[in-house]
Design an enzyme around this catalytic site. Sequence first.
Site, PDB file in Angstrom:
ATOM      1  N   CYS A 185     -29.021  21.394 -52.291  1.00 24.80           N
ATOM      2  CA  CYS A 185     -28.773  21.711 -50.882  1.00 24.80           C
ATOM      3  C   CYS A 185     -28.455  20.442 -50.099  1.00 24.80           C
ATOM      4  O   CYS A 185     -27.518  20.415 -49.297  1.00 24.80           O
ATOM      5  CB  CYS A 185     -29.987  22.423 -50.300  1.00 24.80           C
ATOM      6  N   CYS A 186     -29.214  19.385 -50.341  1.00 23.81           N
ATOM      7  CA  CYS A 186     -28.944  18.107 -49.665  1.00 23.81           C
ATOM      8  C   CYS A 186     -27.579  17.555 -50.059  1.00 23.81           C
ATOM      9  O   CYS A 186     -26.864  16.980 -49.226  1.00 23.81           O
ATOM     10  CB  CYS A 186     -30.032  17.095 -50.000  1.00 23.81           C
ATOM     11  N   CYS A 201     -34.394  18.789 -41.930  1.00 21.65           N
ATOM     12  CA  CYS A 201     -33.987  20.188 -41.796  1.00 21.65           C
ATOM     13  C   CYS A 201     -35.227  21.071 -41.654  1.00 21.65           C
ATOM     14  O   CYS A 201     -36.269  20.798 -42.261  1.00 21.65           O
ATOM     15  CB  CYS A 201     -33.184  20.618 -43.017  1.00 21.65           C
ATOM     16  N   CYS A 233     -37.230  22.455 -44.782  1.00 19.71           N
ATOM     17  CA  CYS A 233     -37.843  21.458 -45.671  1.00 19.71           C
ATOM     18  C   CYS A 233     -38.711  20.449 -44.920  1.00 19.71           C
ATOM     19  O   CYS A 233     -39.003  19.372 -45.435  1.00 19.71           O
ATOM     20  CB  CYS A 233     -36.760  20.737 -46.468  1.00 19.71           C
ATOM     21  N   CYS A 289     -33.097  12.169 -49.418  1.00 20.63           N
ATOM     22  CA  CYS A 289     -32.170  13.304 -49.428  1.00 20.63           C
ATOM     23  C   CYS A 289     -30.946  13.029 -50.291  1.00 20.63           C
ATOM     24  O   CYS A 289     -30.245  13.950 -50.682  1.00 20.63           O
ATOM     25  CB  CYS A 289     -31.735  13.648 -48.005  1.00 20.63           C
TER      26      CYS A 289
END
Length: 234
Positions: free
Chosen positions: A113-114, A194, A197, A220
């Site tokens: 996702c990062c 985010c 997280c 990240c």
Amino acid sequence: MQPPEDITARRLNARFGAAPAEAALAVALDRYEGRIALVSSFGAEAAVLLHMLSRIDPSVPVLLLDTRLLFPETLAYQQELSAHLGLRQVRRITPDERADPDRSLHRRDSTACCALRKVAPLQAALKGFDAVITGRKRFQTGQRAAMARFEHDGMRLKINPLADWTAQQIAAYFETYALPRHPLVAQGFPLIGCAPCTSRVADGEESRAGRWRGEARQECGIHFGPDGKVERAG
């Protein structure tokens, strides 16, 4: 033989590695005028470096990675702080969400996702820039403990003006210049990323405990690769 870019970083460290943060920042802005940007999360500590930038050149591009998963408070703070400091070129960098249309990838693989929402968009946004300024500090993670003030990541010079600053210096700077705080700091979020997280940090916990809680990661990926070394774009 060292690449010329590495020699440049080494020479800058020799001359300005222990200089005041403002001096190191001013040198970088002068040397790379028109080819430099600052990357900011507009998080808990971001106002310090942004304030320094505003006092030297508020027209320098400031890149915010708007992952589409940020807290609404962060987006509101970005607008408030940018107006307060007179920043003229804040650019929101957004991801291509076609690979994660329902925004659920973070539940299955937060690293991926990062990569999708931060690493790839930032690499694209930095094309055309020869230098980038970050707000990283050595005290934040083990991977940053030996970080130089000037470093080269294979594509461009990276400047870390606050590398040697402590948490106490950050707090004192906020007080000296009466800088507005991110609204979530008072709610138990000493570091803010985010929303999915990032969690509150309890009394006695380490400040980064709220980032990727339950996972063995501290970065990240926009500054360090999975092996803990400096990310080499491309």
